[in-house]
Motif scaffolding. Structure first.
Motif, short mmCIF file in Angstrom:
data_model
loop_
_atom_site.label_atom_id
_atom_site.label_comp_id
_atom_site.label_asym_id
_atom_site.label_seq_id
_atom_site.Cartn_x
_atom_site.Cartn_y
_atom_site.Cartn_z
N ASP A 1 6.02 -8.75 -1.08
CA ASP A 1 7.29 -8.96 -0.38
C ASP A 1 7.33 -8.11 0.88
O ASP A 1 6.36 -7.43 1.23
CB ASP A 1 8.48 -8.69 -1.32
CG ASP A 1 8.55 -7.23 -1.74
OD1 ASP A 1 9.24 -6.95 -2.74
OD2 ASP A 1 7.91 -6.36 -1.11
N ALA A 2 8.47 -8.17 1.58
CA ALA A 2 8.59 -7.48 2.87
C ALA A 2 8.37 -5.99 2.74
O ALA A 2 7.89 -5.33 3.66
CB ALA A 2 9.97 -7.77 3.45
N GLY A 3 8.70 -5.42 1.56
CA GLY A 3 8.53 -3.98 1.38
C GLY A 3 7.12 -3.58 0.99
O GLY A 3 6.80 -2.39 0.90
N GLY A 4 6.24 -4.58 0.77
CA GLY A 4 4.87 -4.26 0.40
C GLY A 4 4.63 -4.26 -1.09
O GLY A 4 3.50 -4.05 -1.54
N VAL B 1 7.92 -21.92 -3.42
CA VAL B 1 7.79 -21.56 -4.83
C VAL B 1 8.04 -20.08 -5.05
O VAL B 1 8.43 -19.66 -6.14
CB VAL B 1 6.40 -21.93 -5.41
CG1 VAL B 1 6.21 -23.43 -5.40
CG2 VAL B 1 5.27 -21.25 -4.69
N LEU B 2 7.81 -19.24 -4.02
CA LEU B 2 8.03 -17.81 -4.17
C LEU B 2 8.71 -17.33 -2.88
O LEU B 2 8.05 -16.84 -1.96
CB LEU B 2 6.69 -17.09 -4.37
CG LEU B 2 6.75 -15.68 -4.96
CD1 LEU B 2 7.35 -15.71 -6.35
CD2 LEU B 2 5.35 -15.08 -5.01
N PRO B 3 10.03 -17.45 -2.80
CA PRO B 3 10.75 -17.13 -1.57
C PRO B 3 10.55 -15.69 -1.10
O PRO B 3 10.63 -15.41 0.08
CB PRO B 3 12.22 -17.39 -1.92
CG PRO B 3 12.18 -18.28 -3.10
CD PRO B 3 10.93 -17.94 -3.85
N ASP B 4 10.26 -14.76 -2.05
CA ASP B 4 10.12 -13.35 -1.65
C ASP B 4 8.83 -13.07 -0.92
O ASP B 4 8.68 -12.02 -0.31
CB ASP B 4 10.16 -12.45 -2.89
CG ASP B 4 11.54 -12.45 -3.53
OD1 ASP B 4 11.63 -12.17 -4.74
OD2 ASP B 4 12.51 -12.73 -2.81
#
Lengths: 211, 211
Positions: free
Chosen positions: B76-79, B42-45
Motif C-alpha cells: 500500500d501507499a505506506g509500504g 481487486v485490491l484497491p489498497d
C-alpha cells in the motif's frame, strides 16, 4: 466523366437502402444478431466489417486481372482473412475492453458472406473506384442496420443508448432483449418494417406509372 | 496460376506482418494498463506491485522475467504489504477463462476476483462476471492453510446455487454450472499452489524490484 461519377454514387447508395445487406439481401445475419446487444458493439462491429469490405474490395479489384478464375475464391478468402487479422490487431491496439466485448466475432467477420459475396459479385468485375464505392455503401448499410437493431435492443434491454441512461429508472428492462432471442425479435421487427415501407414505395411508383 | 496464388499469399503475409509490428507496442501498453486497472479493482489498497513467482520447490521468489501467468505482491501507499494479486487460468465451458484474484495474508482469504478473459456464453456463462450474487462470493472467500501449512485446509469448491454453508464454498449459478464450477476449480488449483508459498515467504521477498 459525369456518367462515371453518378455511377459511383449509385453504387454507394444502393448498399444503403435498395440492396441493404441485412434487411434486403439478408446476408451477414450471424454478427448482426450476435453483436448487436448494445449500440456501441453494433457500431464497432459495423465499422470493423466496413473496413474489411473496403480493403478487400480494393485489393480484389486491383488484382482482378492477376487472379485466375480457377483459384479466385481461394485468393479472395486469403485477402479477406488478411484484413480480418489486421482489424483484429487494430481493435486490440485501440481498446482491449472493446476487443473483449466483441470477442470471437471479430475473427468471424471472415465468414460473413457479405464480404465474399461483394468480392465475387462486384469487386472482381469493376475498377477500384466503383469497388470502393460499392464496399462503402454496403458497409454503411450494414452498420446502419446493426445500429437500428442494437439501439432497440439496448434501449429495451438496458434502458440506455451507447451507455447513457435514456429511459427513467422506473423502467423495468426487458432482459430478453440482450439475450440472443432478443436479437431475433428486434431483427424480425425491422425486417417487417423495411418490407412494409418498400411495398408502399412500390405501390406509389405503380400508382404514378399508371396515372 | 501458382504464381498468382503465391503472389497473393506473399502480399497478404506482408500486410499481416506490417500491421502486427506497427501495433504490438500499443497492444503491450494496453495489456499493462488493463492489468493495472484490474489489480486496482481487486485490491484497491495496492499502490505498488512486485512481480513474484512460485518456484518448483514451492518457495516464493522475485520474478525477473514476466511469467505467462504473473503474480504480484502488492504494497500500500505506506509500504506495508497489502496482499498478493495472482493471475490464474483454466478451462471453462467454451475456452480458457483467465482470472485475477487478490489474496489477503492478514485475513487468510481471497478478497477480490476479476475475470480478465473469457469466452463464456453471453447471458449464461458470462454471469460469472455480471451476476452480483456470484461476485459477492469473492469478498471474503476462505483460503486458510492446514496445520502443516503446505495445502489449503479446505478445498475451494463451487456448490449448487443456494447451498453455500461454508466460507470456502462458492455459491454457483443455476444455468451456468460448468462456468461457475470452472471458477472454483481454477481458484482451488491456483490458491493451492500460491497460498502456502505466500504465507511462508511473502515477508522475506526483496521489495526493491517492481513498480
Amino acid at each position: 466523366m459525369a456518367t462515371t461519377e453518378s455511377t459511383a454514387n449509385d453504387d454507394f447508395v444502393r448498399g444503403l437502402w435498395r440492396e441493404n445487406p441485412v434487411f434486403v439481401q439478408v446476408l451477414g445475419m450471424c454478427p448482426a444478431l450476435a453483436v448487436s446487444n448494445t449500440a456501441q458493439n453494433a457500431l464497432a462491429m459495423g465499422l470493423a466489417t466496413t473496413f474489411v469490405l473496403l480493403m478487400s474490395g480494393l485489393f480484389v479489384s486491383l488484382l482482378r486481372g492477376f487472379i485466375p478464375r480457377e483459384v479466385r475464391i481461394v485468393c479472395y478468402i486469403c485477402i479477406i482473412a488478411t484484413f480480418v487479422t489486421a482489424v483484429d490487431y487494430l481493435i486490440m491496439a485501440i481498446s482491449l475492453e472493446l476487443h473483449r466485448q466483441l470477442g470471437a466475432f471479430i475473427a468471424l467477420i471472415v465468414v460473413n458472406c457479405l464480404i465474399l459475396g461483394r468480392a465475387e459479385a462486384f469487386a472482381s468485375q469493376h475498377g477500384p473506384k466503383r469497388a470502393l464505392a460499392d464496399a462503402a455503401g454496403m458497409g454503411a448499410g450494414f452498420t446502419a442496420a446493426l445500429l437500428f437493431v442494437g439501439a432497440v435492443r439496448e434501449l429495451l434491454g438496458a434502458g440506455s443508448l451507447f451507455g447513457f441512461a435514456v429511459l427513467p429508472d422506473g423502467f423495468q428492462t426487458w432482459s430478453v432483449m440482450v439475450l440472443p432471442s432478443g436479437g431475433f425479435f428486434a431483427m424480425a421487427m425491422w425486417l417487417a418494417i423495411v418490407e412494409w415501407v418498400k411495398r408502399r414505395q412500390a405501390g406509389f411508383t405503380a400508382a404514378e406509372a399508371s396515372a | 496460376m501458382y504464381r498468382a496464388v503465391v503472389g497473393i499469399a506473399t502480399v497478404c503475409a506482408l500486410v499481416i506482418v506490417g500491421v502486427y509490428r506497427s501495433t504490438e507496442g500499443r497492444i503491450r501498453d494496453n495489456r499493462e494498463r488493463y492489468l493495472k486497472d484490474a489489480i486496482a479493482q481487486v485490491l484497491p489498497d495496492a499502490a505498488r506491485t512486485v512481480p513474484v513467482s512460485v518456484s518448483p520447490a514451492g518457495r516464493l521468489e522475485s520474478a525477473a522475467v514476466p511469467a505467462p501467468l504473473p503474480g504480484f505482491l502488492a504494497y500500500d501507499a505506506g509500504g506495508a504489504l497489502a496482499g498478493a494479486v495472482v493471475t490464474a487460468e483454466g478451462m471453462g465451458y467454451q475456452d480458457n477463462i483467465r482470472i485475477l484474484y487478490a489474496y489477503s495474508l492478514a485475513r487468510d482469504a481471497i478478497v477480490g476476483l476479476k475475470v480478465l478473459d473469457s469466452k463464456e456464453t453471453p447471458g449464461l456463462g458470462d454471469r460469472i462476471e455480471t451476476d452480483p450474487r456470484f461476485t459477492a462470493n469473492f469478498a471474503a472467500l476462505d483460503a486458510g492453510l492446514d496445520a502443516a501449512g503446505t495445502a489449503l485446509a479446505n478445498s475451494i469448491v463451487t456448490v449448487k446455487q443456494g447451498e453455500k454453508t461454508q466460507p470456502w464454498q462458492i455459491d454457483g449459478i443455476t444455468g451456468a454450472t460448468i462456468s461457475s464450477n470452472a471458477i472454483g476449480e481454477i481458484l482451488n488449483a491456483s490458491a493451492g499452489a500460491w497460498v502456502p508459498a505466500l504465507e511462508r515467504d511473502a515477508m522475506n521477498v526483496s521489495i526493491d524490484g517492481g513498480g
